[in-house]
Enzyme design. Structure first.
Site, PDB file in Angstrom:
ATOM      1  N   GLY A  17       0.604  -1.297   0.258  1.00  0.00           N
ATOM      2  CA  GLY A  17       0.050   0.079  -0.473  1.00  0.00           C
ATOM      3  C   GLY A  17       1.055   1.010  -0.181  1.00  0.00           C
ATOM      4  N   ALA A  18       1.900   0.912  -0.876  1.00  0.00           N
ATOM      5  CA  ALA A  18       2.842   2.046  -0.523  1.00  0.00           C
ATOM      6  C   ALA A  18       2.364   3.646  -1.516  1.00  0.00           C
ATOM      7  CB  ALA A  18       4.639   1.737  -1.530  1.00  0.00           C
ATOM      8  N   THR A  19       1.920   3.202  -1.487  1.00  0.00           N
ATOM      9  CA  THR A  19       0.834   4.844  -3.096  1.00  0.00           C
ATOM     10  C   THR A  19      -0.436   4.886  -2.246  1.00  0.00           C
ATOM     11  OG1 THR A  19      -0.511   3.133  -4.462  1.00  0.00           O
ATOM     12  CG2 THR A  19       2.189   3.506  -4.984  1.00  0.00           C
ATOM     13  N   GLY A  20      -0.707   4.635  -1.167  1.00  0.00           N
ATOM     14  CA  GLY A  20      -1.837   5.090  -0.610  1.00  0.00           C
ATOM     15  C   GLY A  20      -1.747   6.398   0.687  1.00  0.00           C
ATOM     16  N   ASP A  21      -2.398   6.963   1.183  1.00  0.00           N
ATOM     17  CA  ASP A  21      -2.097   8.046   2.101  1.00  0.00           C
ATOM     18  C   ASP A  21      -1.770   7.808   3.026  1.00  0.00           C
ATOM     19  OD1 ASP A  21      -3.573  10.368   1.990  1.00  0.00           O
ATOM     20  OD2 ASP A  21      -4.669   9.356   4.233  1.00  0.00           O
ATOM     21  N   LEU A  22      -1.885   6.527   4.174  1.00  0.00           N
ATOM     22  CA  LEU A  22      -0.672   6.186   5.133  1.00  0.00           C
ATOM     23  C   LEU A  22       0.089   6.542   5.131  1.00  0.00           C
ATOM     24  CD1 LEU A  22      -0.708   5.744   7.745  1.00  0.00           C
ATOM     25  CD2 LEU A  22      -0.850   3.636   8.148  1.00  0.00           C
ATOM     26  N   ALA A  23       0.650   6.165   3.869  1.00  0.00           N
ATOM     27  CA  ALA A  23       2.310   5.911   3.323  1.00  0.00           C
ATOM     28  C   ALA A  23       2.823   6.977   2.941  1.00  0.00           C
ATOM     29  CB  ALA A  23       2.272   4.899   2.666  1.00  0.00           C
ATOM     30  N   HIS A 178      -0.926   3.339  16.521  1.00  0.00           N
ATOM     31  CA  HIS A 178       0.178   4.764  16.970  1.00  0.00           C
ATOM     32  C   HIS A 178       0.211   5.953  18.088  1.00  0.00           C
ATOM     33  CE1 HIS A 178      -3.246   7.592  15.229  1.00  0.00           C
ATOM     34  NE2 HIS A 178      -2.706   8.099  15.835  1.00  0.00           N
ATOM     35  N   HIS A 240      -7.464   3.398  20.744  1.00  0.00           N
ATOM     36  CA  HIS A 240      -6.535   3.990  20.901  1.00  0.00           C
ATOM     37  C   HIS A 240      -6.762   4.294  22.582  1.00  0.00           C
ATOM     38  CE1 HIS A 240      -4.718   4.884  17.175  1.00  0.00           C
ATOM     39  NE2 HIS A 240      -6.141   5.930  16.544  1.00  0.00           N
TER      40      HIS A 240
END
Length: 484
Positions: A17-23, A178, A240
């Site tokens: 998922g390297a092109t996704g928003d989180l990455a 996180h 969280h």
């Protein structure tokens, strides 16, 4: 004070998922910052993997654009960026098919740490785990990082744990939250367990109540359809806020290591009482201040999903019996603010005549913004005229107390990814911990769904529904103000 940067071992980190928003926003810029700081060695590699048919040059160009956008200018050194980009590789891959897996296997190097970050939808976790195993890409020392949501109820969490367990041992699975990577959250453990000052008072005999607040100014515009299937309880409380509650309420572990810390957190979750309907307030933000309402953002006019929730929670053990924990989180509130507030009881007897200005001692742990710790104590008001009391703060902002180094606190993702490479699971959730959290959460959700409860409306830019104020007022307490 100078912080120490200890380089990690050489690694191959594959980001699915390297092109996704989180990455793009967190993972890849965070890895660059660790490279810039000298923690990522020059012989480490980051391998992007996604469906997009990109060349390596195109992928590197995208990552450079992300660095330009999300890394501060003082760390954007052209030579360092070029050196970092040279460590990047890319392979187009089909998570549910066979395309791309052989090229990925051919890229793996012997003798370095192998880690695989699943920055994808949870529905793909099982497919990725199975293919990493069947193609011989993951070895016995490999680690996988899985993002939340880790299930949406107890049954789905158990199923997901079972799928991952078919291919990886529990000590290879890093369930990332996180919030646990935030410097202040980790300092909470240091404040409690490295100082004799607070621990003797850290119990119901001396603590009146605890408040945990995670307030956001943003709404759910752009991801309303997803959010409408989860809501604040699943999106924030089950993970969280549960983790923050555990760190406040846990017993001292016998040692600061993954098994000991997570054993104590699990005991807290299992000690949580069921929550009565009268101790729950749910809300949805209305339209206002030029912003649309939650139901508009969710594209569901009949939505009963909460964008705000407040709960009164009890931990039934010897340390905390009778001390309430008040939790609240919501979207489109007055300010972006996350903090833990421990309010101590008043002294059993006051020797002073002036009690009108009396305030309890309060410990405030600020998670964001301006991370730090604030302790409010009573002193004599300066000047003549008798013994008049006033409350003053003993304030420690990390940025101010630690000087320039304190102002450069690493992002939570940076810390946690480096812990993955080190093989340190202390700040990651264990499978039984996740399942225990869902076992407590599920009956609460099922209860309001069976009753047909509707969330209360609240104005954007407020502190939430009025009913949430009454949740504390009826106990003779007040929420700490959310400050703009």
């Amino acid at each position: 004070m100078v912080s120490r940067v200890i380089p990690v071992e050489p690694f191959d980190l594959v980001v699915f998922g390297a092109t996704g928003d989180l990455a793009r926003r967190k993972i890849l810029p965070g890895l660059y910052r660790r490279f810039w700081a000298g923690q990522v060695t020059a012989d480490s590699r980051i391998i992007g993997a996604a469906r997009a048919a990109l060349t390596e040059d195109a992928f590197r160009a995208d990552v450079k654009a992300a660095i330009d956008e999300f890394v501060s200018a003082d760390k954007r050194d052209a030579a360092m960026i070029d050196a970092f980009l040279a460590r990047l590789h890319y392979v187009p891959i089909d998570a549910v098919g066979e395309a791309g897996w052989k090229p990925l296997k051919d890229m793996m190097r012997p003798g370095v740490v192998r880690a695989f970050y699943f920055s994808v939808a949870p529905a793909l976790f099982g497919d990725l785990a199975q293919r990493l195993h069947s193609h011989g890409i993951a070895d016995t020392g490999s680690r996988i990082v899985v993002e939340k949501p880790f299930g949406r109820d107890l049954a789905s969490a158990r199923a997901l744990n079972a799928v991952l367990a078919q291919h990886f041992r529990e000590d290879q699975i890093y369930r990332i939250d996180h919030y646990l990577g935030k410097e202040t959250v980790q300092n909470l453990m240091a404040v409690r367990f490295a100082n004799i000052l607070f621990e003797p008072l850290w119990k119901s005999e001396y603590v009146d109540h605890v408040q945990i607040t995670v307030a956001e100014t943003v709404g759910v515009d752009g991801r309303g359809a997803y959010y409408d299937k989860s809501g604040a309880m699943r999106d924030m409380v089950q993970n969280h806020m549960m983790q923050l509650l555990c760190l406040i309420a846990m017993e001292p572990p016998y040692h600061f290591d993954p098994a000991a810390v997570r054993d104590e957190k699990l005991k807290v979750i299992r000690a949580l009482d069921p929550v009565a309907p009268d101790d729950i307030v749910r809300g949805q933000y209305l339209a206002g201040a030029g912003q649309d309402s939650y139901v508009t953002h969710s594209q569901n006019p009949a939505s009963r999903t909460e964008s705000y929730i407040a709960l009164k929670v009890h931990v039934s053990n010897w340390r905390w019996k009778g001390t309430p924990f008040y939790l609240r989180t919501g979207k489109r509130l007055r300010a972006r603010e996350s903090e833990i507030v421990v309010t101590f009881r008043e002294p059993p007897h006051s020797i002073f005549d002036d009690t009108e200005g009396w305030r309890e001692n309060v410990l405030v742990i600020r998670l964001q913004p301006n991370e730090g710790i604030n302790l409010k104590v009573m002193i004599k008001e300066p000047g003549p005229g008798g013994m008049r009391l006033t409350q003053v703060p003993l304030d420690m902002s990390f940025a101010e107390a630690l000087g320039e180094e304190g102002a450069d606190i690493p992002d939570a993702y940076e810390r946690l990814i480096m812990d993955v490479i080190r093989g340190n699971q202390t700040l990651f959730m264990r499978g039984d911990e996740v399942e225990a959290a869902w076992a407590w959460t599920d009956p609460i959700i099922q209860g309001w769904e069976a009753r047909g409860d509707r969330p209360r409306g609240y104005d954007p830019g407020s502190s939430g529904p009025e009913d949430a104020l009454m949740l504390m007022h009826r106990d003779g307490r007040r929420w700490r103000e959310i400050r703009e």
